[in-house]
Design a protein around this motif. Structure first.
Motif, PDB file in Angstrom:
ATOM      1  N   ASN A   1     -84.257 201.529 -21.513  1.00  0.00           N
ATOM      2  CA  ASN A   1     -82.872 201.505 -21.983  1.00  0.00           C
ATOM      3  C   ASN A   1     -82.066 202.607 -21.298  1.00  0.00           C
ATOM      4  N   ARG A   2     -80.754 202.505 -21.391  1.00  0.00           N
ATOM      5  CA  ARG A   2     -79.876 203.434 -20.673  1.00  0.00           C
ATOM      6  C   ARG A   2     -80.033 204.869 -21.161  1.00  0.00           C
ATOM      7  N   GLN A   3     -80.231 205.058 -22.453  1.00  0.00           N
ATOM      8  CA  GLN A   3     -80.389 206.413 -22.973  1.00  0.00           C
ATOM      9  C   GLN A   3     -81.633 207.076 -22.391  1.00  0.00           C
TER      10      GLN A   3
ATOM     11  N   SER B   1     -83.167 206.268 -19.594  1.00  0.00           N
ATOM     12  CA  SER B   1     -82.917 206.464 -18.171  1.00  0.00           C
ATOM     13  C   SER B   1     -82.066 207.707 -17.929  1.00  0.00           C
ATOM     14  N   GLN B   2     -81.017 207.880 -18.717  1.00  0.00           N
ATOM     15  CA  GLN B   2     -80.124 209.015 -18.518  1.00  0.00           C
ATOM     16  C   GLN B   2     -80.817 210.337 -18.799  1.00  0.00           C
TER      17      GLN B   2
ATOM     18  N   SER C   1     -84.553 203.979 -12.972  1.00  0.00           N
ATOM     19  CA  SER C   1     -83.535 202.925 -13.047  1.00  0.00           C
ATOM     20  C   SER C   1     -83.886 201.770 -13.979  1.00  0.00           C
ATOM     21  N   GLY C   2     -85.175 201.483 -14.156  1.00  0.00           N
ATOM     22  CA  GLY C   2     -85.588 200.362 -14.984  1.00  0.00           C
ATOM     23  C   GLY C   2     -85.825 199.067 -14.234  1.00  0.00           C
TER      24      GLY C   2
ATOM     25  N   GLU D   1     -81.420 194.118 -14.497  1.00  0.00           N
ATOM     26  CA  GLU D   1     -82.414 195.008 -15.081  1.00  0.00           C
ATOM     27  C   GLU D   1     -82.010 196.479 -15.038  1.00  0.00           C
ATOM     28  N   SER D   2     -81.200 196.854 -14.075  1.00  0.00           N
ATOM     29  CA  SER D   2     -80.930 198.254 -13.803  1.00  0.00           C
ATOM     30  C   SER D   2     -80.154 198.936 -14.924  1.00  0.00           C
ATOM     31  N   CYS D   3     -80.564 200.171 -15.230  1.00  0.00           N
ATOM     32  CA  CYS D   3     -79.829 201.023 -16.162  1.00  0.00           C
ATOM     33  C   CYS D   3     -78.804 201.889 -15.433  1.00  0.00           C
TER      34      CYS D   3
ATOM     35  N   GLU E   1     -75.421 202.357 -13.751  1.00  0.00           N
ATOM     36  CA  GLU E   1     -74.134 201.645 -13.819  1.00  0.00           C
ATOM     37  C   GLU E   1     -73.651 201.217 -12.441  1.00  0.00           C
TER      38      GLU E   1
END
Length: 388
Positions: A3-5, A7-8, A38-39, A68-70, A72
């Motif tokens: 997930n983006r969180q 990944s960040q 990146s995912g 799929e990529s986290c 942006e």
């Protein structure tokens, strides 16, 4: 999926380290490194600047990569003429020298003339060694699924089986459970097909694999794992497999016997359990990896088993535990010369084993997470030898 969180958080840790080391950014081309941040594992190049937003360029498949990529800013890979424009003001470029082929290194050096390429392999591996709660949950899931297959072994392990028959039955069930089978390893010249099922017929065979047990394998081109040899009675049967789910790996070993076991091997097994128990208690932040290995080796020596510890006599591996995550050979390593302190959240497969050529192999392996209270076991299955 990542997930983006998550990944960040990973990207932020890397950026902090890049700034501390005076590096303008890191360029990742190795698939599992790209995936970690990146995912997506699509054919991509990832640029993470020390400050600012990362950028992912996808060669193939862009449609899947962007889905799929986290990251942006995910876009198709630019032309060679357009690529340098994305690096204005950049002077130092981090690159993973441990895995990047010379051809690829030369390609990016040519694309980005005038920049200094510096090695960020250690930075990358140290960041990846510490697992988040989300990652620990992934590895726990791997442990539950793999343990479920181990529990089925008594139902299909029969007298007269070949090693490869046993391996095939195990792998069939693991695949049916959703196991992905990709056992990624970072070290050059290492490869592994899911795991190995071996008995005294080939368990003591030496080979290229950097571990206690190699097995005979099916040919000189595949000299690792199960062979076509029949599994004899009254001998230890080693089943050492990885469970790979959502990219993450857990590593476990259990032993089975059709009949009875030699008392010397039983004694060695008890020693292996004692070493595992000691190491698990010591898996705390600040413990020095080399010191843990040396104490494990001392315990083996005190039991009169030093020659057989972690390999056949004369070909002993100089470690007793290795990091696991998205790769089977991550940091840290409980090894001679690895004078590094453990950190909370690191995950290690602890595998004290003893190899007796002509008799077989005995030992144990489980995966643990480092915590303030000692190792937290992530593989839930009794350690007992199973007698059939």
């Amino acid at each position: 999926m990542l997930n983006r969180q998550e990944s960040q958080q990973r990207i932020s840790r890397l950026q902090e380290s890049l700034r501390e080391n005076g590096i303008d950014g890191a360029l990742f081309i190795y698939p599992i490194d790209v995936y970690y941040f990146s995912g997506t594992r699509q054919n991509s190049t990832l640029w993470i600047p020390a400050t600012g937003e990362p950028r992912l360029w996808v060669r193939k498949s862009f449609a899947r990569g962007v889905g799929e990529s986290c990251i942006e800013d995910t876009r198709p890979f630019p032309s060679s003429k357009e690529f340098p424009a994305h690096f204005e003001g950049v002077r130092t470029v981090g690159f993973t020298f441990d895995v990047a082929p010379v051809q690829q290194y030369n390609y990016y050096v040519k694309l980005l003339p005038g920049r200094d390429f510096v090695d960020v392999s250690a930075i990358n591996r140290e960041i990846r060694s510490v697992k988040s709660p989300w990652e620990l949950d992934q590895i726990r899931h791997c442990g539950r699924e793999l343990a479920g297959v181990f529990r089925e072994v008594p139902a299909f392990l029969k007298p007269g089986m070949r090693e490869v028959d046993l391996a095939a039955e195990f792998e069939y069930r693991l695949r049916k459970a959703g196991g992905e089978g990709y056992v990624r390893m970072r070290a050059f010249n290492q490869e592994l097909f899911q795991g190995l099922a071996v008995s005294s017929a080939s368990a003591g065979s030496t080979g290229f694999f950097d571990g206690a047990v190699t097995g005979q394998g099916m040919s000189s081109a595949s000299p690792h794992g199960a062979s076509a040899a029949l599994i004899p009675v009254n001998t230890p049967i080693l089943i050492d497999y990885t469970g790979v789910f959502n990219g993450y790996i857990i590593d476990m070993t259990r032993f089975f016997v059709i009949g009875q076991l030699d008392p010397e091997l039983e004694r060695a097994f008890e020693t292996a359990l004692a070493i595992q128990s000691y190491l698990a208690e010591q898996l705390k932040p600040g413990a020095i990896c080399e010191e843990l290995f040396l104490e494990a080796a001392r315990m083996a020596q005190a039991a009169g088993l030093a020659d057989h510890f972690m390999g056949a006599p004369g070909e002993n591996a100089r470690f007793v535990g290795h990091g696991v995550g998205l790769e089977l050979d991550e940091f840290p390593v409980l090894a001679q010369g690895f004078k590094v302190a453990l950190r909370a959240g690191q995950t290690l497969a602890i595998e004290p084993k003893f190899v007796f050529p002509g008799m077989g192999v005995i030992g144990i392996e489980n995966t643990f997470a480092v915590s303030a209270g000692g190792g937290v076991r992530l593989s839930d299955l009794p350690d007992d030898i199973v007698y059939l």
